[in-house]
Structure formats: C-alpha cells, structure tokens
Design an enzyme around this catalytic site. Structure first.
Site, PDB file in Angstrom:
ATOM      1  N   LYS A 237     -11.435  16.166 -10.158  1.00  8.53           N
ATOM      2  CA  LYS A 237     -11.888  14.895  -9.590  1.00  8.53           C
ATOM      3  C   LYS A 237     -13.146  14.424 -10.302  1.00  8.53           C
ATOM      4  O   LYS A 237     -14.226  14.969 -10.103  1.00  8.53           O
ATOM      5  CB  LYS A 237     -12.209  15.042  -8.093  1.00  8.53           C
ATOM      6  CG  LYS A 237     -12.499  13.691  -7.456  1.00  8.53           C
ATOM      7  CD  LYS A 237     -13.424  13.819  -6.263  1.00  8.53           C
ATOM      8  CE  LYS A 237     -14.696  13.054  -6.293  1.00  8.53           C
ATOM      9  NZ  LYS A 237     -14.936  11.928  -7.125  1.00  8.53           N
TER      10      LYS A 237
ATOM     11  N   GLU B 175     -22.985  24.182 -10.908  1.00  2.45           N
ATOM     12  CA  GLU B 175     -24.000  23.701 -11.857  1.00  2.45           C
ATOM     13  C   GLU B 175     -24.715  22.562 -11.150  1.00  2.45           C
ATOM     14  O   GLU B 175     -24.188  21.453 -11.055  1.00  2.45           O
ATOM     15  CB  GLU B 175     -23.323  23.201 -13.147  1.00  2.45           C
ATOM     16  CG  GLU B 175     -22.575  24.275 -13.920  1.00  2.45           C
ATOM     17  CD  GLU B 175     -23.507  25.208 -14.683  1.00  2.45           C
ATOM     18  OE1 GLU B 175     -24.712  24.939 -14.747  1.00  2.45           O
ATOM     19  OE2 GLU B 175     -23.012  26.224 -15.195  1.00  2.45           O
TER      20      GLU B 175
ATOM     21  N   CYS C 155     -29.351  16.934 -16.077  1.00  5.50           N
ATOM     22  CA  CYS C 155     -29.832  18.005 -15.195  1.00  5.50           C
ATOM     23  C   CYS C 155     -30.899  18.842 -15.877  1.00  5.50           C
ATOM     24  O   CYS C 155     -31.695  19.487 -15.206  1.00  5.50           O
ATOM     25  CB  CYS C 155     -28.662  18.877 -14.776  1.00  5.50           C
ATOM     26  SG  CYS C 155     -27.730  19.455 -16.191  1.00  5.50           S
TER      27      CYS C 155
ATOM     28  N   GLU D 111     -36.159  16.204  -8.062  1.00  2.00           N
ATOM     29  CA  GLU D 111     -35.549  15.830  -9.343  1.00  2.00           C
ATOM     30  C   GLU D 111     -35.704  14.315  -9.536  1.00  2.00           C
ATOM     31  O   GLU D 111     -35.370  13.537  -8.647  1.00  2.00           O
ATOM     32  CB  GLU D 111     -34.052  16.207  -9.286  1.00  2.00           C
ATOM     33  CG  GLU D 111     -33.338  16.091 -10.602  1.00  2.00           C
ATOM     34  CD  GLU D 111     -31.872  16.538 -10.507  1.00  2.00           C
ATOM     35  OE1 GLU D 111     -31.251  16.407  -9.441  1.00  2.00           O
ATOM     36  OE2 GLU D 111     -31.356  17.007 -11.544  1.00  2.00           O
TER      37      GLU D 111
END
Ligand code: NAP
Length: 484
Positions: free
Chosen positions: A179, A254, A288, A385
């Site tokens: 997906k 991840e 990331c 983040e």
C-alpha cells in the site's frame, strides 16, 4: 502525460488484474508544485485488500518454492526495466512528490540497485550445519521465505522505500500486498506495472491504494499475512506493532528520526558545509535521516554559520521538473504550517532567524530554506521531527556535552559528525545511540549496508545482508539415528 511513458496507472493490481475500487470511488492525486490534478486512483478498502491477500497467499504456494535461478533472473529483469524507464519514472515521481528531477533520477537508480543487490545477496543466504553433541546426529539450520508480506510505504521516497521491501521479499520467495501513500501512489503502482511486464506471476505482487485504516486493518488482521514491513511515522508504526500482536506477525519498522549533525572545531569546514547541505535540504528536508539539530563547537561556530548561510541562500527554489531547481515545494500545507509553528516556537524562546524564515514568493507550499541560530533544548525541534527545510543550530563546548545532547531524544535513526580525530570517531561510534552514523559524510545510505534505527526509530534493517533476514524464517532440523 507523455513524459510518463504509460507508467501512470489509475487502477490497482490485484491477483494479476488491474481493477478499480468495488465502490467505484477514487482519490485525486495532485502535483504539489502546481496544484494540478495528475489523475485519480482507486479508493480501495477492506474487501479488495482481502482479495489481494488471498491472491498473494495462493501465489505463495508456488512462488515460495521456485528455483533460486528463476527468482534471480526475474530480479535482474526488473532492475533493467527500472533503469530503462528511469527518466519516465523520475518525471512521475517529481510530478507527484515535488523533489527536483536530479534527486528523483537518483531515487529510481537506488531502487534499482536494491533489486540487483538482493538478486546477488539471496545467492548467499546460506544455512548452517551445527556441530552436534553426539556422533549420531546432524543439526541443520535452513532458511525459508516467511510467506505473504504486507508492505506500507510513505510519500517522501515513494519508489525507493518500496524497493527496499519488494526486492528482498521477492528474492526470498515471498509474495506481497503493498500500500503506497495516498499522496504519492503512482510511483508504487508503476512498480506493479513493471513487475507484471517482466513476468512475475499473477498474485505475487499486489498494489492497492485507498483508505489507510481499511487496507492497513485488513493486512494487520489477516492470519495469512506473516510479516508486515512499514516505513512511516513513529505514531502509525506503534499502532501497527500493537495490531500485529493478535496474529503474532514478524514486523519491521522504519520510523521517524531527529538526526544530530555535530561539527567539531577540528572539522574540515568545506566538507562540513557540503555535508550539511545534503543532510539538511535533500528532498526539502523531508527525509527520515535529515538533520534536525546542528551542534557546532564554539571555535568554529561563526565560520560554519556564515558559510552554511551563504550556501543556503544560494539554493534555487522552484518546480522540481525545471532545470537547475534544487528545492521543490513541501508535500502539503500541513507541512508548511508545521515548519512555521516550529519557527514561531523557537523565536519565542530566544532563537534568531539567520536565513529565510517564511513562505517562499512562489506561493503554494514553497518555503524558504531557513536557518535558526541560538537554538536551545527547550525548543520543540530539539525533540520533534521537523520534516522541512529548517536548520536549527546549537552551540556546544565539549565532546561529553554534545554526545549527551545528541542522545537526548526518543529517536535513534541517523547521526552525523565532522571531525579529523580518529579516536573521537570511535567514541562517537560507541556512544551515539543511533542506527546509522556518518563520520565526515552527510549521505551514507547505500544498498550494501544495513539501514535502520534504534529506540523509537524502529526495528529491523533494510539493505545489506541483514535486509533479507526479515523475509526469511529459519528452521532447525535434527537428523538423528545416524549411527556412531
Ligand atoms: P505516515 O503518516 O505514518 O504514513 C505512512 C504510510 O502509512 C502511508 O502509506 C499511510 O497511508 C499509512 N498509514 C497511515 N495511517 C495508517 C494506519 N492507521 N494503518 C495503516 N497504514 C497507515 O508517514 P508519512 O507522513 O507518509 O511519512 C513520513 C514519516 O515517515 C516521517 O516520520 C519519516 O521520518 C518516516 N520515514 C522513515 C523512514 C525510515 O527509513 N526510517 C524513511 C522514510 C520516512 P496514507 O498515505 O493513505 O495516509
């Protein structure tokens, strides 16, 4: 549209057939640089996902037992198909995601490189014969494909994140229900088209777009899906880990990061600025492994800030499809608002805008590459983040102080440091709580090495020989009664 060479698929691949959603509903996909609607993809849900899982399960019965040479041959064909279509795939990626074309070309090439790497690495997925305590026994450890794999990928690297999952899964003999992210589904669907063209049997690769909750829910609920591999935010990753408990699936995650980038007084300044540019601004800061926090030692602080600011000011912002552009738009208005909120928070707590600081004159979701100095640990980006083109610079004095600050986060994905001191490089290797450490490099991901985080940045590895482990289960077989 012709730039995409027929790779823009507006249907889903289920059991070897391209189909729409049962409901006929679709989701629009737009170009973040222009706002133009590129097309529609099916808005699939639970029932279509269950059919894809059934197809993958049926296909696994045969594909999981195919000859190694057959699977290796298919992977080499897939690698070549990706590279033959590199230009069209890169244009498609830039159109839906926004990154500059040169980065998109690189993403297609690295994705193809993962496919070739696992075509090579599966040949070395050796078992063991373990010494037995008695002479009448032989103890074998053998590796086998885990089964049907569910793969859920993010929008920031919609092609290479799928590559890191599909390549080891197909090498091992697993079948896949994937997906892609709703913002960037076309790159994933193009993988489905190429897999079909190079000859993967029906049901081996299935790709669905639509409701994350319904597709994700069906994948997580299914006892047939034996492994889930996810790249995305830590929050969604935690939900999937919880959901995996009921069927005891293997999971690899991840997740998010908050990378420190440490510049010591003894660093090569030119190299540090070059590394800082790539570690901060690649994909407009939406990776990331992007630097979240720059820590610069007092003796080199002013020189680094000056040089880094000059390089930042020179970045060319625009539509990634145009020549010379180095910074595209952010993915959506939510991303712009988050960067603005982080800047406002930092300014309220004593930060200074050194460069940029506001929406770009291009309008839409373009944002000026921004540097904030005088950063401190109370500011939100010290622990959150950023995921945007905002560089926060902290000043430090000692190695112990900076290592403690660098580790003071729940994340543990990537960390970078610039120093010419070899002993210090080893201290950093031993003391930084991160899964990936770049010493004197701001760009370290490569197919040969295991990529993955520690702490709340995830579990499992992608790339390297370790990247196969998640797609294999090992069996121990005891052959007894063999005589003395
Ligand atoms: P996200 O919101 O977590 O979404 C990632 C994927 O999960 C998308 O396909 C999304 O579908 C799907 N999803 C969302 N909610 C779900 C649910 N309840 N069940 C199942 N699937 C669900 O992350 P993102 O915003 O796309 O990506 C950015 C994040 O990814 C950042 O935190 C970044 O650090 C991380 N990332 C990590 C790595 C790494 O290797 N560690 C690499 C790249 C990115 P929809 O798009 O349909 O919502």
């Amino acid at each position: 549209m012709s730039t995409f060479s027929g790779l823009l698929q507006e249907a889903n691949l289920i059991g070897g057939t391209w189909v729409g959603a049962d409901s006929g509903k679709t989701l629009a996909v737009s170009n973040p640089a222009t706002g133009e609607v590129l097309g529609q993809v099916p808005n699939c849900g639970q029932s279509e996902t269950q059919r894809a899982i059934d197809a993958a399960s049926a296909a696994f019965a045969e594909f999981g037992r195919t000859a190694l040479s057959y699977r290796v041959g298919l992977l080499h064909k897939l690698h070549d198909a990706l590279m033959d279509n590199q230009e069209a795939l890169a244009h498609l990626l830039t159109a839906e995601q926004g990154k500059p074309l040169f980065e998109a070309r690189g993403e297609i090439a690295i994705g193809a490189a993962y496919v070739r790497w696992y075509a090579e690495e599966i040949r070395r997925a050796k078992g063991e014969i373990v010494p037995a305590a008695s002479n009448d026994r032989r103890l074998l450890v053998t590796h086998h494909p885990v089964g049907v794999v569910g793969a859920i990928t993010p929008w920031n690297f919609p092609s290479s994140m799928l590559a890191r999952k599909l390549a080891p899964a197909l090498a091992a003999g697993c079948t896949v229900v994937a997906k892609p992210a709703s913002a960037t589904p076309y790159s994933g669907l193009a993988w489905g088209k190429l897999c079909q063209e190079v000859g993967y049997p029906a049901g081996v690769v299935n790709i669905l777009t639509g409701s994350a909750r319904e597709i994700g829910g069906a994948i997580m609920d299914s006892a047939e899906v034996r492994k889930v591999t996810f790249t995305g935010s830590t929050e969604v990753g935690k939900t999937l880990i919880r959901q995996s408990a009921d069927t005891v699936k293997k999971v690899s995650m991840e997740l998010g990061g908050n990378a420190p980038f440490i510049v010591f007084d003894d660093a090569d300044l030119d190299a540090a600025v070059e590394g800082a540019m790539v570690a901060k601004y690649r994909n407009m800061g939406q990776t990331c492994v992007c630097t979240n926090r720059f820590y610069v030692q007092a003796g080199i602080y002013d020189a680094f800030v000056e040089r880094f600011s000059q390089a930042t000011a020179a970045l060319v912002v625009g539509n990634g499809a145009e020549d010379g552009v180095q910074q595209g738009p952010l993915i959506d208005m939510g991303a712009v608002e988050k960067v603005e909120a982080l800047i406002a928070d930092a300014l309220a707590k004593g930060g200074q805008v050194q460069q940029g600081g506001k929406r770009h004159g291009n309008g839409g979701t373009f944002f000026e590459p921004t540097i904030i100095t005088d950063a401190n640990a109370s500011m939100r980006f010290a622990t959150e983040e950023i995921f945007g083109p905002l560089a926060a610079i902290f000043k430090f004095e000692s190695e112990d102080e900076v290592i403690a600050a660098a580790n003071a986060t729940r994340f543990g994905l990537a960390a970078y440091a610039y120093t010419r001191d070899l002993a210090r490089s080893f201290h950093l290797n031993e003391r930084l709580d991160y899964g990936l450490i770049g010493i004197n490099s701001g760009l370290i991901a490569t197919v040969e090495a295991p990529f993955g985080g520690v702490k709340e940045s995830g579990m499992g590895k992608e790339g390297g020989s370790q990247g196969l482990d998640d797609y294999l289960v090992s069996k121990y077989t005891c052959l007894a009664g063999l005589g003395a």
